[in-house]
Motif scaffolding. Structure first.
Motif, mmCIF file in Angstrom:
data_model
loop_
_atom_site.group_PDB
_atom_site.id
_atom_site.type_symbol
_atom_site.label_atom_id
_atom_site.label_comp_id
_atom_site.label_asym_id
_atom_site.label_seq_id
_atom_site.Cartn_x
_atom_site.Cartn_y
_atom_site.Cartn_z
ATOM 1 N N ALA A 84 7.418 3.936 3.719
ATOM 2 C CA ALA A 84 6.166 4.425 4.302
ATOM 3 C C ALA A 84 5.169 4.628 3.169
ATOM 4 C CB ALA A 84 6.395 5.738 5.035
ATOM 5 N N MET A 85 4.041 3.907 3.241
ATOM 6 C CA MET A 85 3.072 3.880 2.141
ATOM 7 C C MET A 85 1.746 4.488 2.583
ATOM 8 S SD MET A 85 4.776 2.137 -0.260
ATOM 9 C CE MET A 85 3.586 1.349 -1.339
ATOM 10 N N PRO A 86 0.978 5.059 1.653
ATOM 11 C CA PRO A 86 -0.350 5.566 2.016
ATOM 12 C C PRO A 86 -1.310 4.425 2.311
ATOM 13 C CG PRO A 86 0.009 5.768 -0.345
ATOM 14 C CD PRO A 86 1.308 5.315 0.237
ATOM 15 N N GLY A 87 -2.279 4.694 3.187
ATOM 16 C CA GLY A 87 -3.315 3.713 3.498
ATOM 17 C C GLY A 87 -4.637 4.101 2.869
ATOM 18 N N ALA A 88 -5.569 3.167 2.887
ATOM 19 C CA ALA A 88 -6.853 3.396 2.233
ATOM 20 C C ALA A 88 -7.645 4.527 2.874
ATOM 21 C CB ALA A 88 -7.674 2.103 2.243
ATOM 22 N N PRO A 111 20.046 0.786 10.610
ATOM 23 C CA PRO A 111 19.145 0.262 9.579
ATOM 24 C C PRO A 111 19.351 0.972 8.240
ATOM 25 C CG PRO A 111 17.986 1.827 10.928
ATOM 26 C CD PRO A 111 19.362 1.699 11.525
ATOM 27 N N GLU A 112 18.734 0.415 7.206
ATOM 28 C CA GLU A 112 18.706 1.063 5.900
ATOM 29 C C GLU A 112 17.729 2.245 5.950
ATOM 30 O OE1 GLU A 112 20.735 0.293 3.224
ATOM 31 O OE2 GLU A 112 21.677 -0.811 4.879
ATOM 32 N N PRO A 113 17.723 3.109 4.926
ATOM 33 C CA PRO A 113 16.917 4.337 4.992
ATOM 34 C C PRO A 113 15.414 4.085 5.080
ATOM 35 C CG PRO A 113 18.581 4.496 3.272
ATOM 36 C CD PRO A 113 18.585 3.074 3.731
ATOM 37 N N LEU A 114 14.729 5.096 5.562
ATOM 38 C CA LEU A 114 13.275 5.157 5.556
ATOM 39 C C LEU A 114 12.858 6.050 4.384
ATOM 40 C CD1 LEU A 114 10.418 4.836 6.767
ATOM 41 C CD2 LEU A 114 10.952 6.751 8.279
ATOM 42 N N GLU A 141 18.322 7.703 8.578
ATOM 43 C CA GLU A 141 18.372 8.228 7.216
ATOM 44 C C GLU A 141 16.947 8.307 6.664
ATOM 45 O OE1 GLU A 141 22.569 6.534 5.486
ATOM 46 O OE2 GLU A 141 20.934 5.095 5.732
ATOM 47 N N GLN A 142 16.610 9.446 6.089
ATOM 48 C CA GLN A 142 15.277 9.675 5.542
ATOM 49 C C GLN A 142 15.409 10.100 4.086
ATOM 50 O OE1 GLN A 142 14.121 12.754 8.245
ATOM 51 N NE2 GLN A 142 13.386 11.328 9.797
ATOM 52 N N VAL A 143 14.671 9.432 3.217
ATOM 53 C CA VAL A 143 14.661 9.753 1.796
ATOM 54 C C VAL A 143 13.251 10.205 1.443
ATOM 55 C CG1 VAL A 143 15.022 8.885 -0.537
ATOM 56 C CG2 VAL A 143 16.481 8.082 1.330
ATOM 57 N N LEU A 144 13.149 11.383 0.857
ATOM 58 C CA LEU A 144 11.852 12.018 0.622
ATOM 59 C C LEU A 144 11.380 11.759 -0.797
ATOM 60 C CD1 LEU A 144 12.629 15.321 2.517
ATOM 61 C CD2 LEU A 144 11.559 13.238 3.376
#
Length: 260
Positions: A84-88, A111-114, A141-144
């Motif tokens: 999950a990436m920031p947007g403009a 699925p693999e982690p988010l 799975e969530q990776v912070l």
């Protein structure tokens, strides 16, 4: 729609092939939601989610619809972790996953982690509708944050109905702005969190036993219905996966009792 923001939808339908296996009459995706058939298992079709673009980025709206028809079996994995990436514009992204499984059908969502990247904002929803005799294994799975960086904001809601009745409805909220998310009652110093939901009609007659897998890290809890939920926290993704793999071996579908 602001420039650069993506709207994408993917659809998967699994159906019995009439020979004891499962076919995929619908497999369609666009944008970052690319779908690939992979080698099938015994009676099971398999699909891999491949990230064709970066994201989800802030402002993106992504949706995946999965339908497993009665008697079919489907396993879904992903080729890599989702970032999950920031947007403009600084707007949050949305990723909606809708899963439906018919009677006697089976879905494994693995699925693999988010990964919640610094500065990102993502809302994830899982809406699951199961027929009374459907089976489900769902891993989240969530990776912070990536190595050495703080996380973004990650809100995830999982809503599950079995036979038309609520089985589970829970929300997690981590990252800057979420009340108490890094306090001792929630994640403390852990940077990875996840859960493994197992649903099987046999759990109605043989509920799973509560179990502590690792003190202060992972537990298995029976649900008031045909399912069991394992939840875990860990300092990293590797330990989180190990805890959930352990939960998977302990909370497998119970054996169906023979009929008289």
């Amino acid at each position: 729609m602001p420039a650069g923001e993506v709207r994408a939808r993917a659809r998967i339908t699994a159906a019995p092939d009439g020979r004891g296996g499962t076919t995929l009459p619908e497999l369609a995706g666009d944008g970052p939601l690319a779908l690939r058939r992979i080698r099938a298992g015994a009676g099971e079709a398999r699909v891999c989610l491949v990230g064709a673009m970066a994201g989800p980025l802030g402002g993106d709206r992504l949706r995946l619809d999965v339908r497993v028809k009665a008697g079919a079996a489907l396993s879904i994995t992903s080729a890599a972790a989702t970032l999950a990436m920031p947007g403009a514009a600084g707007e949050p992204a949305r990723y909606d996953v809708c899963l439906a499984v018919g009677d006697g059908g089976e879905l494994r969502w693995l699925p693999e982690p988010l990964v919640s990247v610094r500065g990102s904002r993502l809302h994830v929803t899982y809406r699951v509708d199961l027929a009374p005799t459907a089976r489900l294994v769902l891993r989240e799975e969530q990776v912070l944050g990536r190595a050495g960086e703080p996380p973004g904001r990650l809100v995830s809601r999982l809503t599950v109905r079995s036979g038309g009745r609520p089985l589970l409805d829970q929300t997690t909220d981590y990252g800057p702005g979420a009340p108490g998310w890094d306090g001792p009652a929630v994640l403390a110093d852990n940077l990875a969190a996840g859960q493994l939901l197992t649903v099987s009609p046999e759990f109605r007659d043989a509920p799973a036993e509560p179990c502590v897998l690792a003190p202060s890290r992972a537990v298995i809890t029976p649900l008031p219905g045909p399912g069991t939920l394992a939840t875990a926290v860990a300092p990293n993704a590797q330990l989180l996966r190990a805890l959930l793999d352990d939960a998977h071996t302990r909370a497998t579908y119970p054996q169906q009792k023979p009929t008289a």
